[in-house]
Motif scaffolding. Sequence first.
Motif, short mmCIF file in Angstrom:
data_model
loop_
_atom_site.label_atom_id
_atom_site.label_comp_id
_atom_site.label_asym_id
_atom_site.label_seq_id
_atom_site.Cartn_x
_atom_site.Cartn_y
_atom_site.Cartn_z
N THR A 23 7.97 -72.51 82.56
CA THR A 23 8.75 -71.64 83.46
C THR A 23 7.91 -70.45 83.86
OG1 THR A 23 10.68 -70.19 83.61
CG2 THR A 23 9.81 -70.56 81.41
N PHE A 60 9.48 -67.78 84.81
CA PHE A 60 10.42 -66.67 84.63
C PHE A 60 9.82 -65.54 83.78
CE2 PHE A 60 13.46 -64.68 81.75
CZ PHE A 60 14.29 -64.04 82.66
N TYR A 61 9.28 -65.93 82.60
CA TYR A 61 8.83 -64.90 81.66
C TYR A 61 7.66 -64.08 82.21
CZ TYR A 61 11.96 -66.73 78.15
OH TYR A 61 13.08 -67.10 77.48
N ALA A 93 9.01 -61.84 85.06
CA ALA A 93 9.82 -60.77 84.46
C ALA A 93 8.94 -59.80 83.67
CB ALA A 93 10.88 -61.39 83.55
N ALA A 94 7.94 -60.34 82.96
CA ALA A 94 7.06 -59.49 82.15
C ALA A 94 6.28 -58.52 83.03
CB ALA A 94 6.12 -60.35 81.32
N LEU A 150 8.72 -55.87 84.26
CA LEU A 150 9.10 -54.98 83.15
C LEU A 150 7.91 -54.12 82.71
CD1 LEU A 150 11.26 -57.50 81.13
CD2 LEU A 150 12.11 -55.37 82.11
N ILE A 161 8.74 -56.68 75.69
CA ILE A 161 8.24 -57.23 76.96
C ILE A 161 7.23 -58.35 76.71
CG2 ILE A 161 6.82 -56.66 78.99
CD1 ILE A 161 8.26 -53.90 78.97
N THR A 162 6.41 -58.19 75.67
CA THR A 162 5.39 -59.21 75.40
C THR A 162 5.88 -60.28 74.43
OG1 THR A 162 4.47 -57.76 73.71
CG2 THR A 162 3.40 -57.73 75.86
N PHE A 179 8.74 -62.07 74.05
CA PHE A 179 9.41 -63.28 74.55
C PHE A 179 8.47 -64.20 75.34
CE2 PHE A 179 14.00 -62.98 73.61
CZ PHE A 179 13.98 -61.78 72.93
N PRO A 180 7.63 -63.65 76.24
CA PRO A 180 6.69 -64.56 76.91
C PRO A 180 5.74 -65.23 75.92
CG PRO A 180 6.82 -62.51 78.11
CD PRO A 180 7.56 -62.30 76.84
#
Lengths: 438, 66
Positions: free
Chosen positions: A246, A248-249, A252-253, A256, A407-408, A410-411
């Motif tokens: 994905t 997404f991360y 989003a990262a 953010l 922020i870091t 989850f990815p």
Amino acid sequence: MNQQAPPTKLFREEAKTGAIQCPACGAPITLHGFGGVEQIACSYCGTICKPEEGGNLDIVQQAQRQRRESVLPLHKRGQLDGHTWEIIGIMWREVVSEGVAYPWQELLLFNPYEGYRWLIYQLNDGVWSLGGPLPGAPEVQPGMQPVAKWRGEDYKHFTTGNARVTYVEGEFPWQVLVGDVAQANDYVCPPNMISVEVQHGEHGSDVNFTQMRPIEPAEVWAAFQMPGSPPPQHGIHPAAVNPYTTHFYWIAAILLFVTWIVALIAYASARDDELIYSGSLEPGEVITEEIEFGERGEQSPLEFELMAYGMSNSWAFANVMLVDLESEQATGVGLEVDAWSGVEGGESWSEGTNPRSQIVGGVEGGKYLLQVEVQTDTAGDVADTLKLTIKRDVPLTRYMFLPLFFITLFPLLNLGRKLGFETKRWANSDHASSSWEE
Amino acid sequence: MLLKASYILLSTASLGLLLFEAPRGALLTRSPDRGKVERQDKATPTGNVTIRRPYFVFLGGYHGGK
């Protein structure tokens, strides 16, 4: 007048549907594949027959084997991809690698308007594939990991093995006998897979290209209206789509992270980091001093720091109190500094904390009476003097770096899971622990 | 989906902490001892130690405020 010879038939007569008997065991055989059938394997005795023009069956290979139960029964009909298919032939095959057998069952599906498809069930891991003939041939590029190029996509080599036929029943549009061996080369490009099979015969090599995709066990079960639940899947299909792929991360990262930088600058630049007290303390002394900082009703963190000078193998303790004279409420902080050193086994060592700092948050601004009481050790080299500093509205790194952590986190977590999935996928290939990138 | 929602939630919450709570600094710092004090104005003999007056003795705990 000479009678003219009938014209030569371009095609073999279509085999008629209907019940005929196995010439070996006499079991009833029903033809479902019409004119395309080249071979029939009796379900009951395994004798391989070939349909003749007159509708009879000629024995190609006589056998006396027990009928085996496949994952789906012969002649079962089901709906897949919007069409009705009938299982007209079943073939069991296996590849043996390093003494371990990897068996699978190939179910030949037939629809008179759509042709043939393969439904493949891997016994070891319970995964299913739906395949059909590839309309063309891929370009195979050799290398450490060969790649098959097909319609602009790179299919990475997954496995190569000698697939041996172990069981046959039903009708087939080509001849297949138990014991036939073909070299099977699988290439993957999720969600698709290409299988290149090479079978060497007396008249050269026969190459077949098949395109496959994963299909959920539940979908197969529902399509063929099978009772109960399908055999559980406990493996990853070679062409399964990585569920952790994905964007997404990362998107989003980035957003953010930019927000964090802006917030960090705004926060750090707004801090006063103001020194509100700095004084020397004598051991045993109690000092009181009136200090004023900040605004009433405004809370900010205070940083207390105690440092001892000339102290060795000793400790010092300062009990710091900020007394609100109006309410006679106090905020108290205890600060202990210590320094220890020595020589043990010929090696010198030292430990202790000097200076010691402590941050307390949410202290309201205003006028306070600062009272500091100092105690020192009676042994060792007692501190000559101690210095206490108090700062208000200090920037707090714990707040500053907490967002960066999330922020870091989850990815990276998703990346770990994605790589874990790929490791599991490629563990069954000839390229274990490689080819993680899609 | 739940993980994605948690990601956005925790990240924005921590950014919110940085922007709105960090200036106060009450959540992620050590709580000091807070409590009532007792005022002592009379000098008491304590050896050679110099104690300026008034001297406050920390009683600690919650005493119902004022």
